[in-house]
Design a protein around this motif. Structure first.
Motif, short mmCIF file in Angstrom:
data_model
loop_
_atom_site.label_atom_id
_atom_site.label_comp_id
_atom_site.label_asym_id
_atom_site.label_seq_id
_atom_site.Cartn_x
_atom_site.Cartn_y
_atom_site.Cartn_z
N MET A 152 0.86 -1.20 0.00
CA MET A 152 0.00 0.00 0.00
C MET A 152 0.88 1.22 0.00
O MET A 152 1.90 1.25 0.68
CB MET A 152 -0.84 0.05 1.27
N VAL A 153 0.48 2.24 -0.77
CA VAL A 153 1.25 3.49 -0.74
C VAL A 153 0.28 4.62 -0.37
O VAL A 153 -0.69 4.87 -1.07
CB VAL A 153 1.91 3.78 -2.10
N ASN B 133 -0.62 8.51 0.42
CA ASN B 133 -0.20 9.73 -0.23
C ASN B 133 -1.15 10.88 -0.01
O ASN B 133 -2.36 10.67 -0.02
CB ASN B 133 -0.21 9.46 -1.74
N ASP B 134 -0.64 12.09 0.14
CA ASP B 134 -1.53 13.25 0.18
C ASP B 134 -1.78 13.76 -1.22
O ASP B 134 -2.82 14.27 -1.56
CB ASP B 134 -0.92 14.37 1.05
N GLY B 135 -0.79 13.60 -2.10
CA GLY B 135 -0.91 14.05 -3.49
C GLY B 135 -1.32 12.89 -4.39
O GLY B 135 -1.98 11.96 -3.94
N PRO B 136 -0.90 12.93 -5.68
CA PRO B 136 -1.24 11.85 -6.60
C PRO B 136 -0.68 10.51 -6.11
O PRO B 136 0.39 10.46 -5.50
CB PRO B 136 -0.55 12.25 -7.91
N GLY B 137 -1.42 9.43 -6.39
CA GLY B 137 -0.99 8.09 -5.97
C GLY B 137 0.27 7.65 -6.70
O GLY B 137 0.68 8.26 -7.70
N ALA B 138 0.86 6.56 -6.21
CA ALA B 138 2.13 6.08 -6.80
C ALA B 138 1.96 5.77 -8.28
O ALA B 138 2.80 6.17 -9.10
CB ALA B 138 2.61 4.85 -6.04
N LEU B 139 0.86 5.10 -8.67
CA LEU B 139 0.71 4.75 -10.08
C LEU B 139 0.51 6.00 -10.94
O LEU B 139 1.05 6.09 -12.04
CB LEU B 139 -0.44 3.76 -10.29
N GLY C 15 5.52 9.12 -1.23
CA GLY C 15 4.45 8.51 -0.44
C GLY C 15 5.02 7.48 0.50
O GLY C 15 6.18 7.08 0.39
N GLU C 16 4.19 7.09 1.46
CA GLU C 16 4.65 6.10 2.43
C GLU C 16 4.19 4.71 2.04
O GLU C 16 3.01 4.48 1.82
CB GLU C 16 4.12 6.45 3.82
N ARG C 17 5.14 3.79 1.97
CA ARG C 17 4.82 2.43 1.55
C ARG C 17 4.69 1.51 2.78
O ARG C 17 5.49 1.57 3.70
CB ARG C 17 5.95 1.95 0.65
N TYR C 18 3.64 0.69 2.76
CA TYR C 18 3.45 -0.30 3.81
C TYR C 18 3.50 -1.67 3.15
O TYR C 18 2.74 -1.93 2.21
CB TYR C 18 2.09 -0.15 4.48
N GLY D 280 3.92 -4.82 8.84
CA GLY D 280 3.54 -3.78 7.87
C GLY D 280 2.03 -3.59 7.84
O GLY D 280 1.52 -2.46 7.78
N PHE D 281 1.33 -4.70 7.93
CA PHE D 281 -0.13 -4.67 7.92
C PHE D 281 -0.68 -3.92 9.14
O PHE D 281 -1.57 -3.07 9.03
CB PHE D 281 -0.64 -6.13 7.91
#
Ligand code: G1P
Length: 298
Positions: free
Chosen positions: A138-139, A141-147, A255-258, A265-266
């Motif tokens: 999962m990433v 994000n406050d802005g646009p997503g990772a993809l 962004g922050e990755r989990y 991580g979960f």
């Protein structure tokens, strides 16, 4: 700017055994485990839709009904919620995937690895560039997503792109690791890619995160890819073979990755998303404060 083909299709491999979460994953795919109130797969689908994807391809196993049921309409439940005037809840279950977005389910009959799962999607993808999202990454994000960020880069370069982040050296044996060299345009061109190397063999500390935009040429390489790490047909090995003919860029997204494929991580994702959730935030903070006081940490 050159017009590269639009990336319209996204593949979601959801046929893994999810052994780290047994017994919870005995009858449901791990991608159906919820972070607060949404399953992992829904976060990934929402990220894909935000990036402009219009065809969702799920590679499933025998547990596929849970995923298809989740994105199908649930007539009985919808009627009950409508009758009870629970409009907010009704919206939450009816507006997941817009009608104009197609959903395709393909079956991976044997659990032969991620590379094999992607190969199962070949006829659904066809001869066009496509995205892959591993829902257990999962990433936030406050802005646009990772993809979305990767799509932006793809539109400029037309090259395959893989999401990466710096990881501690002792974690290299859990991820695909890339060796990169900065090219003339300032992009990180991948020259080496290894699946789960020991720290001493890792070409760098850049770990692959489950976000890819790939040229369809990868299928012809995957067809020839032998079993690799863990005895499985690895996507990493297919992409590594493709490096001989195609450039592939590493993309350190914002962004922050989990890593929700791991229990810690979960749980971290659950805590962070709970603290962002208006309805439960204050109660969770109070609870954590109490826990920390009891443990002597504050
Ligand atoms: C898969 C990929 C690996 C990548 C990882 C990201 O591994 O094979 O290259 O770094 O996803 O989460 P898995 O988590 O399926 O073992």
């Amino acid at each position: 700017m050159t017009n590269y083909k639009t990336v319209r299709k996204a593949v979601f491999p959801v046929a893994g055994l999810g052994t780290r979460f047994l017994p919870a994953t005995k009858s449901i795919p791990k991608e159906m485990l919820p972070i607060v109130d949404k399953p992992l797969i829904q976060y990934a689908v929402e990220e894909a839709l935000e990036a402009g994807i219009d065809t969702l391809i799920f590679v499933t196993s025998r547990k596929k009904h849970a995923i298809s049921d989740h994105f199908d309409s649930a007539f009985e439940l919808e009627t009950k919620l409508a009758e009870a005037g629970k409009t907010e809840l009704l919206e939450r279950i009816t507006e997941i995937v817009p009608d104009e977005v197609s959903r395709v389910h393909v079956t991976q009959t044997e659990a032969l690895g991620l590379g094999h799962a992607i190969l199962c999607a070949e006829s659904a993808v066809g001869d066009e560039p496509f995205a892959i999202l591993l829902a257990d990454d999962m990433v936030r994000n406050d802005g646009p997503g990772a993809l979305s960020q990767m799509m932006h880069s793809y539109r400029q370069t037309g090259a395959s792109i893989i999401g990466v982040e710096q990881i501690p050296r002792e974690w290299t044996s859990s991820y695909g690791i890339v060796g990169v060299e900065e090219n003339e345009e300032g992009h990180k061109a991948i020259h080496t890619m290894v699946e789960k190397p020991a720290p001493e063999d890792a070409p760098s500390r850049l770990g692959v995160v489950g976000r890819y935009i790939l040229d369809p040429a990868v299928f012809s390489y995957l067809r020839k890819t032998p079993r690799g790490a863990g005895g499985e047909i690895q996507l990493t090995d297919g992409i590594s073979a493709m490096l001989q003919s195609h450039s592939v860029l590493a993309f350190p997204f914002e962004g922050e990755r989990y890593d929700c494929g791991s229990r810690h991580g979960f749980i971290k994702a659950t805590i962070d998303y709970a603290l962002e959730h208006e309805a439960i935030r204050e109660e969770m903070l109070d609870h954590m404060h109490t826990l920390l006081r009891k443990s002597g940490k504050v």
